[in-house]
Design a protein around this motif. Structure first.
Motif, PDB file in Angstrom:
ATOM      1  N   ASN A 140      31.240  42.889  46.740  1.00 63.96           N
ATOM      2  CA  ASN A 140      31.380  44.346  46.613  1.00 63.96           C
ATOM      3  C   ASN A 140      32.232  44.715  45.406  1.00 63.96           C
ATOM      4  O   ASN A 140      31.874  45.598  44.626  1.00 63.96           O
ATOM      5  N   ALA A 141      33.360  44.046  45.295  1.00 59.87           N
ATOM      6  CA  ALA A 141      34.274  44.357  44.193  1.00 59.87           C
ATOM      7  C   ALA A 141      33.591  44.065  42.859  1.00 59.87           C
ATOM      8  O   ALA A 141      33.655  44.871  41.918  1.00 59.87           O
ATOM      9  N   ALA A 151      31.123  46.779  41.979  1.00 51.81           N
ATOM     10  CA  ALA A 151      31.772  48.011  41.519  1.00 51.81           C
ATOM     11  C   ALA A 151      32.195  47.888  40.058  1.00 51.81           C
ATOM     12  O   ALA A 151      31.997  48.803  39.255  1.00 51.81           O
ATOM     13  N   LYS A 184      29.376  48.074  37.293  1.00 46.23           N
ATOM     14  CA  LYS A 184      28.861  49.385  36.873  1.00 46.23           C
ATOM     15  C   LYS A 184      29.429  49.798  35.516  1.00 46.23           C
ATOM     16  O   LYS A 184      28.782  50.461  34.734  1.00 46.23           O
ATOM     17  N   VAL A 216      38.511  50.309  39.191  1.00 47.28           N
ATOM     18  CA  VAL A 216      37.661  50.697  40.334  1.00 47.28           C
ATOM     19  C   VAL A 216      38.456  50.786  41.636  1.00 47.28           C
ATOM     20  O   VAL A 216      37.885  50.895  42.718  1.00 47.28           O
ATOM     21  N   GLU A 243      37.488  53.255  44.126  1.00 50.83           N
ATOM     22  CA  GLU A 243      36.067  53.270  44.512  1.00 50.83           C
ATOM     23  C   GLU A 243      35.726  52.240  45.583  1.00 50.83           C
ATOM     24  O   GLU A 243      34.624  52.248  46.118  1.00 50.83           O
ATOM     25  N   ILE A 244      36.647  51.305  45.823  1.00 46.40           N
ATOM     26  CA  ILE A 244      36.332  50.253  46.807  1.00 46.40           C
ATOM     27  C   ILE A 244      37.393  50.254  47.908  1.00 46.40           C
ATOM     28  O   ILE A 244      38.519  50.720  47.695  1.00 46.40           O
TER      29      ILE A 244
END
Ligand code: GLA
Length: 381
Positions: free
Chosen positions: A227-228, A231, A234, A253, A256-257
């Motif tokens: 997941n990290a 992110a 992007k 990020v 965002e996480i």
């Protein structure tokens, strides 16, 4: 062990067969970096799995585990999954070999191991590697060593439910007496490092704690890292895996996480760098730095990655208090061992104190294993 295996083999299946073996592993540093495309620094050890194996002219496997006193019989088709968990490792190796175009003729086998189970020393990789290696030899498949390691790894993924990295199977296949191996898990480039720290001993203290659900917790850590990485990707498309990311990029990020994913990634990015620092330090013979990095790893595994436990933190803290050069939880975590780099003159005192104080607190002594770096998968005779 060898004699017991051969006697049982003779009693069950008659004469003949070859003896194969492979090893468990330690890891000096580089924990949970493998599935993030980072470096690891393992070595095979002098305990492992041994198996007498003989082709039986059928399309079935008859496998006897001396440790479980149990016989499993299974076919080689996908639906023939054996009931016994231990037999699924062997079945998985057969299936993964077949999937790669290898031939797997039926065989009889008796095997046993002396890797302590649940200690984080990769008894399962030892089992997979022994059979991956042996099946390759006996069927003359000519599969290369990297692919043999991957057969073990895919067995874990597809038949045992653990989405592990490549470190354990790699170490168990490529292990070499007296040498650690630094592996770049992205490019699969590797280098042997002769390891003979003058004036120090490497010793494992086994907390004898095994956590249920360790494999689902392990898989969850892996998801957090992915997941990290996604992110960060992007904004920085060059980030294939977390090991490509800079600390700064993770910071970008942060909001965002989930906080948890952030912590896991923070640990991994630090750990990737620590492996390189340790390799440099080793080349200079600078064991103080090696040890300091081990403590940093422990801190990260305990507070950020959250795979330690009370017993392991206790052993780590005691090591620090006694001026042991380096100490940390080793392997996947959730129980198992600490690995310790100890000056020779401190060794006896450290072990005695650890036993005494650990017992006073937890009711039993930790087990002590001296590390001997040994050969990986091989045909013994
Ligand atoms: C387990 C896995 C390895 C690795 C370690 C942690 O041993 O099988 O692939 O991820 O945990 O470093």
């Amino acid at each position: 062990m060898k004699q017991k295996i051969q006697e049982k083999f003779k009693a069950l299946f008659g004469e003949g067969g070859n003896l194969f073996a492979s090893a468990g592993r330690i890891n000096i540093i580089g924990e949970h970096t493998d599935y993030n495309g980072g470096y690891v620094f393992p070595g095979a050890i002098d305990c492992g799995i041994m198996a007498q194996i003989k082709l039986n002219g059928t399309d079935k496997v008859r496998a006897y585990s001396l440790d479980y006193n149990e016989l499993a019989e299974f076919g080689l088709k996908e639906e023939d999954v054996p009931a016994q968990a231990w037999a699924r490792y062997i079945f998985g190796v057969c299936r993964e070999t077949i999937k790669r175009g290898g031939r797997v003729a039926g065989f009889d086998t008796v095997f046993a191991g002396d890797v302590p189970l649940g200690a984080g020393l990769s008894s399962s990789a030892a089992l997979e590697s022994t059979f991956a290696f042996a099946i390759n030899e006996l069927n003359k498949n000519g599969i290369d060593k990297f692919e043999l390691a991957k057969i073990g790894q895919s067995t874990e993924h597809n038949y045992c439910g653990v989405k592990c990295g490549i470190m354990d199977q790699f170490a168990s296949i490529f292990g070499k007496k007296g040498s650690l191996i630094r592996l770049n898990c992205k490019t699969m480039e590797y280098k042997y490092y002769p390891f003979n720290p003058q004036g120090y001993k490497v010793v494992l203290l086994d907390s004898c704690v095994k956590h249920e659900l360790a494999s689902s917790a392990y898989n969850k850590r892996r998801e957090s890292c992915e997941n990290a990485a996604a992110a960060i990707r992007k904004y920085h498309p060059e980030v294939e895996t977390l090991s490509d990311a800079k600390r700064q990029w993770l910071e970008e990020v942060r909001t965002e996480i989930p906080e948890e994913d952030f912590m896991r990634a923070e640990y991994v990015i630090g750990e990737v760098q620590r492996v390189l620092d340790v390799c440099d330090a080793l080349e200079r013979g600078d064991y103080e730095t090696v040890g300091e990095m081990m403590y940093q790893t422990h801190f990260g595994l305990s507070r950020l990655y959250e795979v330690s436990c009370e017993e392991l933190d206790f052993l780590n803290k005691l090591a620090r208090k006694m001026d042991v050069t380096g100490s940390r939880v080793m392997g996947g975590g959730f129980g198992g061992c600490t690995i310790n780099l100890v000056k020779n003159e401190l060794y006896d005192q450290f072990i005695a104190t650890a036993k005494e104080q650990f017992k006073a607190k937890f009711g039993h002594e930790p087990k002590v294993y001296d590390v001997v770096i040994s050969d990986g998968a091989r045909c013994v005779e």
